[in-house]
Motif scaffolding. Structure first.
Motif, PDB file in Angstrom:
ATOM      1  N   VAL A 138      16.934  -4.378 -11.845  1.00 15.22           N
ATOM      2  CA  VAL A 138      16.044  -5.155 -12.700  1.00 15.22           C
ATOM      3  C   VAL A 138      14.652  -5.236 -12.091  1.00 15.22           C
ATOM      4  O   VAL A 138      13.636  -5.084 -12.770  1.00 15.22           O
ATOM      5  CB  VAL A 138      16.635  -6.554 -12.937  1.00 15.22           C
ATOM      6  N   ASP A 139      14.583  -5.486 -10.788  1.00 16.97           N
ATOM      7  CA  ASP A 139      13.292  -5.639 -10.103  1.00 16.97           C
ATOM      8  C   ASP A 139      13.423  -5.010  -8.729  1.00 16.97           C
ATOM      9  O   ASP A 139      13.956  -5.614  -7.793  1.00 16.97           O
ATOM     10  CB  ASP A 139      12.920  -7.119  -9.999  1.00 16.97           C
ATOM     11  N   TYR A 155      17.669 -12.347 -15.357  1.00 20.02           N
ATOM     12  CA  TYR A 155      17.060 -13.414 -14.569  1.00 20.02           C
ATOM     13  C   TYR A 155      17.258 -13.045 -13.094  1.00 20.02           C
ATOM     14  O   TYR A 155      18.303 -13.284 -12.495  1.00 20.02           O
ATOM     15  CB  TYR A 155      17.717 -14.746 -14.917  1.00 20.02           C
ATOM     16  N   ILE A 156      16.222 -12.474 -12.475  1.00 21.50           N
ATOM     17  CA  ILE A 156      16.333 -11.862 -11.157  1.00 21.50           C
ATOM     18  C   ILE A 156      16.657 -12.890 -10.073  1.00 21.50           C
ATOM     19  O   ILE A 156      17.446 -12.621  -9.148  1.00 21.50           O
ATOM     20  CB  ILE A 156      15.035 -11.077 -10.821  1.00 21.50           C
ATOM     21  N   ASN A 212      20.516 -14.859  -6.171  1.00 24.29           N
ATOM     22  CA  ASN A 212      21.212 -16.014  -5.614  1.00 24.29           C
ATOM     23  C   ASN A 212      22.738 -15.892  -5.780  1.00 24.29           C
ATOM     24  O   ASN A 212      23.498 -16.324  -4.908  1.00 24.29           O
ATOM     25  CB  ASN A 212      20.722 -17.296  -6.281  1.00 24.29           C
ATOM     26  N   LEU A 213      23.144 -15.303  -6.891  1.00 24.74           N
ATOM     27  CA  LEU A 213      24.580 -15.109  -7.102  1.00 24.74           C
ATOM     28  C   LEU A 213      25.155 -14.156  -6.059  1.00 24.74           C
ATOM     29  O   LEU A 213      26.225 -14.405  -5.479  1.00 24.74           O
ATOM     30  CB  LEU A 213      24.833 -14.580  -8.518  1.00 24.74           C
ATOM     31  N   GLY A 214      24.442 -13.039  -5.788  1.00 22.59           N
ATOM     32  CA  GLY A 214      24.902 -12.112  -4.759  1.00 22.59           C
ATOM     33  C   GLY A 214      24.947 -12.759  -3.389  1.00 22.59           C
ATOM     34  O   GLY A 214      25.884 -12.538  -2.606  1.00 22.59           O
ATOM     35  N   ASN A 215      23.951 -13.568  -3.081  1.00 22.10           N
ATOM     36  CA  ASN A 215      23.923 -14.244  -1.788  1.00 22.10           C
ATOM     37  C   ASN A 215      25.093 -15.232  -1.655  1.00 22.10           C
ATOM     38  O   ASN A 215      25.689 -15.405  -0.580  1.00 22.10           O
ATOM     39  CB  ASN A 215      22.593 -14.962  -1.620  1.00 22.10           C
TER      40      ASN A 215
END
Length: 318
Positions: free
Chosen positions: A253-254, A223-224, A229-232
């Motif tokens: 992934v993308d 889920y890209i 958002n998790l990295g941010n």
């Protein structure tokens, strides 16, 4: 000498006088012929006998009354009004009504308070105890019919759409409730977790946002949006290593997500690695031209803003 003895002696004396007046008194009582209109001596004697009998009857009654225990004298037989027995000491009646019992659940019309017992003149006054009222029937809430899995998923999607609409309208609290209801109906709805994470991120509740993104990725590791958002979010918590790790996974992934490259440039600008920051910013602008406008006002690039390569990339060099 008793009254009876005197009465008897007097009666005997009168009888002797009546039977033989001449023998009793001799020449003191000479016989005389009865004058016309004079009362007969026999009538007079009868009256005497009746009086003696009356005196004897009174004496006998008096004797019996004195001999029998508990009997009243003849002279005290006048009827009188009986005095009522003293009443027991009772607490003063309160003018205020009896307190009502607290109604816990179901409101029912209350019964009238029990009436006070009637007035009694004897010493024993029984308390009137009202029987307890029958327990109220317990009414259970009517259970709603169970929805099928397809109905739950459809309802969850409706709640998700309502939450997204409320979020964009600025009704953040309403959006939070709708998204939570969507998750309760369908715990596999990854978009609801991601959207709820975005809501917490906007509130600066980064730990809550982190948990929502992780739950979304547990449902779908590719889920890209949730990965980016998790990295941010890790970057906002100054956890640069974890942020770079998650953003690299998103790129794998993308590789065409301009936002992922832009976030990577921000992380390197914060860690004082300007070359890598400019490189990822260039990749972001190539995939998302609007990233050039983001970088002009983003405080993450404060330390690299004076570099000529950065100014050239943004088109701000002279």
């Amino acid at each position: 000498m008793s009254i009876i003895t005197q009465a008897l002696k007097k009666a005997q004396h009168e009888q002797r006088l009546q039977q033989s007046p001449q023998a009793q008194y001799g020449t003191l009582m000479p016989w005389r012929p009865k004058a016309p209109g004079q009362p007969s001596s026999r009538r007079f004697s009868g009256l005497i006998v009746a009086g003696v009998g009356l005196l004897c009857g009174v004496g006998i009654v008096t004797y019996v009354a004195l001999s029998v225990p508990g009997s009243l004298p003849v002279a005290m037989t006048v009827p009188t009004t009986p005095q009522p027995a003293p009443e027991p000491d009772l607490p003063p009646a309160s003018s205020s009504p009896a307190p009502r019992s607290q109604v816990l659940k179901r409101v029912q019309p209350e019964s009238l308070p029990p009436m006070s017992p009637p007035h009694r003149t004897d010493m024993a006054i029984a308390k009137a105890v009202a029987p307890p009222p029958p327990p109220a029937p317990v009414q259970t809430a009517r259970a709603e019919p169970e929805m099928s899995p397809a109905e739950k998923r459809a309802r969850a999607q409706q709640q998700l759409d309502s939450g997204i609409e409320a979020y964009h309208a600025g009704a953040v609290d309403e959006a939070e409730v709708a998204l939570q209801q969507a998750i309760a109906l369908d715990p596999t709805l990854k978009r609801a977790f991601n959207r709820l994470g975005n809501l917490y991120y906007q509130r600066d509740a980064y730990q809550k946002a982190l948990a929502m993104y992780q739950k979304a990725l547990a449902l779908d590791p590719d889920y890209i949006e949730a990965r980016n958002n998790l990295g941010n979010t890790y970057m906002q918590l100054d956890m640069s290593d974890q942020a770079i790790l998650e953003l690299n996974k998103a790129i794998l992934v993308d590789g065409e997500s301009g936002l992922t490259y832009y976030n990577m440039a921000c992380v390197y600008a914060r860690t004082q690695e300007p070359e890598k920051a400019i490189h990822y910013l260039e990749q972001a602008i190539a995939r998302e031209p609007e990233a050039r406008q983001w970088a002009k006002t983003d405080t993450d690039f404060t330390d690299v803003r004076s570099m000529s390569a950065f100014q050239k990339l943004l088109g701000t060099s002279s």
